[in-house]
Write an enzyme that holds these catalytic residues in place. Sequence first.
Site, PDB file in Angstrom:
ATOM      1  N   PHE A 156      91.110  -3.554   2.222  1.00 33.55           N
ATOM      2  CA  PHE A 156      91.845  -2.280   2.153  1.00 33.55           C
ATOM      3  C   PHE A 156      91.710  -1.447   3.422  1.00 33.55           C
ATOM      4  O   PHE A 156      92.534  -0.585   3.696  1.00 33.55           O
ATOM      5  CB  PHE A 156      91.366  -1.463   0.935  1.00 33.55           C
ATOM      6  N   LYS A 180      98.234 -11.973   1.612  1.00 31.85           N
ATOM      7  CA  LYS A 180      97.825 -11.376   0.332  1.00 31.85           C
ATOM      8  C   LYS A 180      97.013 -10.145   0.698  1.00 31.85           C
ATOM      9  O   LYS A 180      95.817 -10.218   0.951  1.00 31.85           O
ATOM     10  CB  LYS A 180      96.984 -12.377  -0.473  1.00 31.85           C
ATOM     11  N   GLU A 183      95.021  -5.158  -2.929  1.00 31.22           N
ATOM     12  CA  GLU A 183      95.861  -4.523  -3.952  1.00 31.22           C
ATOM     13  C   GLU A 183      95.770  -2.996  -3.872  1.00 31.22           C
ATOM     14  O   GLU A 183      96.537  -2.290  -4.512  1.00 31.22           O
ATOM     15  CB  GLU A 183      95.456  -5.013  -5.359  1.00 31.22           C
ATOM     16  N   SER A 233      84.644  -8.332   1.805  1.00 37.56           N
ATOM     17  CA  SER A 233      83.198  -8.222   1.587  1.00 37.56           C
ATOM     18  C   SER A 233      82.551  -9.611   1.665  1.00 37.56           C
ATOM     19  O   SER A 233      83.202 -10.621   1.417  1.00 37.56           O
ATOM     20  CB  SER A 233      82.931  -7.600   0.218  1.00 37.56           C
ATOM     21  N   CYS A 288      84.084  -2.354   9.160  1.00 45.02           N
ATOM     22  CA  CYS A 288      83.044  -3.369   9.279  1.00 45.02           C
ATOM     23  C   CYS A 288      82.283  -3.233  10.590  1.00 45.02           C
ATOM     24  O   CYS A 288      81.289  -3.918  10.789  1.00 45.02           O
ATOM     25  CB  CYS A 288      83.643  -4.750   9.174  1.00 45.02           C
ATOM     26  N   GLU A 383      75.147  -3.255   2.793  1.00 47.13           N
ATOM     27  CA  GLU A 383      76.295  -2.487   3.296  1.00 47.13           C
ATOM     28  C   GLU A 383      76.634  -1.400   2.284  1.00 47.13           C
ATOM     29  O   GLU A 383      76.819  -1.690   1.097  1.00 47.13           O
ATOM     30  CB  GLU A 383      77.501  -3.423   3.471  1.00 47.13           C
TER      31      GLU A 383
HETATM   32  P1  NAD Z   1      86.997  -7.105  -0.967  1.00 49.26           P
HETATM   33  O1  NAD Z   1      86.141  -8.270  -0.679  1.00 49.26           O
HETATM   34  O2  NAD Z   1      86.810  -6.374  -2.234  1.00 49.26           O
HETATM   35  O3  NAD Z   1      88.555  -7.548  -0.952  1.00 49.26           O
HETATM   36  C1  NAD Z   1      89.094  -8.276   0.120  1.00 49.26           C
HETATM   37  C2  NAD Z   1      90.250  -9.130  -0.400  1.00 49.26           C
HETATM   38  O4  NAD Z   1      89.750 -10.071  -1.368  1.00 49.26           O
HETATM   39  C3  NAD Z   1      91.328  -8.330  -1.108  1.00 49.26           C
HETATM   40  O5  NAD Z   1      92.588  -8.847  -0.759  1.00 49.26           O
HETATM   41  C4  NAD Z   1      91.027  -8.542  -2.593  1.00 49.26           C
HETATM   42  O6  NAD Z   1      92.177  -8.499  -3.400  1.00 49.26           O
HETATM   43  C5  NAD Z   1      90.420  -9.927  -2.607  1.00 49.26           C
HETATM   44  N1  NAD Z   1      89.406 -10.103  -3.658  1.00 49.26           N
HETATM   45  C6  NAD Z   1      88.557  -9.160  -4.158  1.00 49.26           C
HETATM   46  N2  NAD Z   1      87.729  -9.713  -5.071  1.00 49.26           N
HETATM   47  C7  NAD Z   1      88.054 -11.026  -5.148  1.00 49.26           C
HETATM   48  C8  NAD Z   1      87.543 -12.128  -5.894  1.00 49.26           C
HETATM   49  N3  NAD Z   1      86.547 -11.975  -6.764  1.00 49.26           N
HETATM   50  N4  NAD Z   1      88.103 -13.347  -5.709  1.00 49.26           N
HETATM   51  C9  NAD Z   1      89.109 -13.517  -4.830  1.00 49.26           C
HETATM   52  N5  NAD Z   1      89.621 -12.504  -4.083  1.00 49.26           N
HETATM   53  C10 NAD Z   1      89.108 -11.280  -4.240  1.00 49.26           C
HETATM   54  O7  NAD Z   1      86.885  -6.124   0.295  1.00 49.26           O
HETATM   55  P2  NAD Z   1      87.472  -4.648   0.455  1.00 49.26           P
HETATM   56  O8  NAD Z   1      86.695  -3.722  -0.408  1.00 49.26           O
HETATM   57  O9  NAD Z   1      88.949  -4.653   0.338  1.00 49.26           O
HETATM   58  O10 NAD Z   1      87.132  -4.373   1.989  1.00 49.26           O
HETATM   59  C11 NAD Z   1      85.899  -3.890   2.434  1.00 49.26           C
HETATM   60  C12 NAD Z   1      85.006  -5.008   2.898  1.00 49.26           C
HETATM   61  O11 NAD Z   1      85.646  -5.758   3.926  1.00 49.26           O
HETATM   62  C13 NAD Z   1      83.712  -4.500   3.529  1.00 49.26           C
HETATM   63  O12 NAD Z   1      82.663  -5.316   3.109  1.00 49.26           O
HETATM   64  C14 NAD Z   1      83.963  -4.633   5.022  1.00 49.26           C
HETATM   65  O13 NAD Z   1      82.796  -4.743   5.799  1.00 49.26           O
HETATM   66  C15 NAD Z   1      84.769  -5.886   5.050  1.00 49.26           C
HETATM   67  N6  NAD Z   1      85.540  -6.007   6.281  1.00 49.26           N
HETATM   68  C16 NAD Z   1      85.114  -6.929   7.187  1.00 49.26           C
HETATM   69  C17 NAD Z   1      85.776  -7.049   8.399  1.00 49.26           C
HETATM   70  C18 NAD Z   1      85.310  -8.040   9.421  1.00 49.26           C
HETATM   71  O14 NAD Z   1      86.016  -8.228  10.402  1.00 49.26           O
HETATM   72  N7  NAD Z   1      84.179  -8.682   9.254  1.00 49.26           N
HETATM   73  C19 NAD Z   1      86.901  -6.242   8.670  1.00 49.26           C
HETATM   74  C20 NAD Z   1      87.303  -5.330   7.698  1.00 49.26           C
HETATM   75  C21 NAD Z   1      86.617  -5.223   6.496  1.00 49.26           C
END
Ligand code: NAD
Length: 492
Positions: A156, A180, A183, A233, A288, A383
């Site tokens: 997000f 994708k 959401e 994450s 991140c 985190e």
């Molecule tokens: P998230 O892991 O909750 O979601 C990321 C994506 O995975 C979304 O599209 C979501 O719909 C999907 N998703 C969520 N749960 C899932 C599951 N159980 N199975 C399959 N798909 C699933 O992350 P977020 O809250 O949207 O974003 C924040 C996180 O992203 C933080 O941990 C941040 O550090 C990380 N991030 C990392 C980088 C990087 O370059 N390393 C960059 C941006 C964000």
Amino acid sequence: MTNVWIPEQQADCENLIGGSFVPGSGAQREIVSPYTGVPLARMHDSTAADVDVAVHKAQAAWLGWRRLPLRERLEPLARLRASLLEQAEPLSLTIAAESGKTPAEARGGLLRGIEVIEFALGLQSADTGGALDVSRGVSCEYRRDALGVVVGITPFNFPAMVPLWMFPIALSVGNTFILKPSEKVPLSANYLGDLALRAGYPPGVFSIVHGDRVAVQALISHPLVQAVAFVGSSQVARSVYAESAAAGKRALCLGGAKNQLIVTPDANPELTAKAVVDSFTGCAGQRCMAGSLLLAVDQGVRLLEPIKKLAASISLGNGMGALIDRAARERLVGAISRAEASGVEVLLDGRQARVPAAYAGGNWLGPTILDRVTPQHEFAREELFGPVLSVIRVPTLEAALAIERENPYGNATSVFTSSGAVARHVVERASSGMVGVNVGVPVPREPFSFGGTKLSKFGHGDITGPAAVDFWTDLKKITSKWAPQVDATWMS
Ligand code: NAD
């Protein structure tokens, strides 16, 4: 008066499949503004059947797209770059409205994403292979082949930049791409999708399927999907990586972070205080690359006072944005209360921070500083993803580096010092994939690539730069043998 865009009526956010916007067939959800709590849009999640249609349309489109020469595949990308620059303001307002960023942060992220487009546009003049006579009459040659239908799953917190890390390169080298998005932020993705269609990408070359884990599972298990890039994450990154690899797909999954800011006694006070505060409060700590763990070396603790003063002066709503949702705020407030109960000193408390009346329904937390955290504490290792800075006081640089190396994550480490020797020492010993010297958010700019280590990345390579070209292609090796001499008289 708010500076964030709120639509006059709720938009309907649809999938982009085969060149048309069509609603998903799953459950409906509402997209809510982190600033105000007001609904912004409605969206139907995608089912496995929706994903299957998208993948088949993308596969059909690939058969024609892969045959175009690179120069022709770059034409829509050049038009997309121009329209993104032209639309930068309304798109930034959309990004800000649904993600909680300030409009300036949203614009900054968008411009960083456009830099990846510029890298991709340069592929025409980059070395895309090579050929050599390896013995008499025998030559070896490299050729880059596209993979087919590939997928990007994004978080997000950078609704435009992270998709832009992926699809400009993936498409330019000849794949068709399905996004994708999170959401929580579907509107920015559709803005990108609409501009991509108008830029002339043929139907099915760039697609969007909205939804949650159901859509992700359907994508990563689909037999026609060849590669999966994921950013989110660490917990989800790890499982998406494992499941994609088990299904025989190429995968690169970037995860979360706990980034360290090492402040030495000879750090420049003004530069350091500003960099530290920008690092932990920018994007409300929801990035991140946010510095969230300050390692104050010896008299480096003297900088805590100016850091606190500067952070306390930030106004919520203008200087700093909102947290993505209520759950994020509750999680963070709970964590700060736990820290307090465990004896950590709350140097600056953002829990009661005030916001303009127009934003009263939003998810707000002011900058928070937790002092005298210990290396084993959850606030030193987990985190938190909010504007919270944990401080560990250490006697020596070696003690700071020991904590750095023990950190389970490996995105970024920055050192603040006036000494070149100290800087070099940290650069050589730090375990993170991205290291900063007097820079609070050491994001590499194109063509330097982006990627961390340890729990911050599952898979090999980086998500941008030359490594991304490797990720999105297969390198074919061709060995040819020819008669040493040509007798054909018709050649001359
Ligand atoms: P998230 O892991 O909750 O979601 C990321 C994506 O995975 C979304 O599209 C979501 O719909 C999907 N998703 C969520 N749960 C899932 C599951 N159980 N199975 C399959 N798909 C699933 O992350 P977020 O809250 O949207 O974003 C924040 C996180 O992203 C933080 O941990 C941040 O550090 C990380 N991030 C990392 C980088 C990087 O370059 N390393 C960059 C941006 C964000």
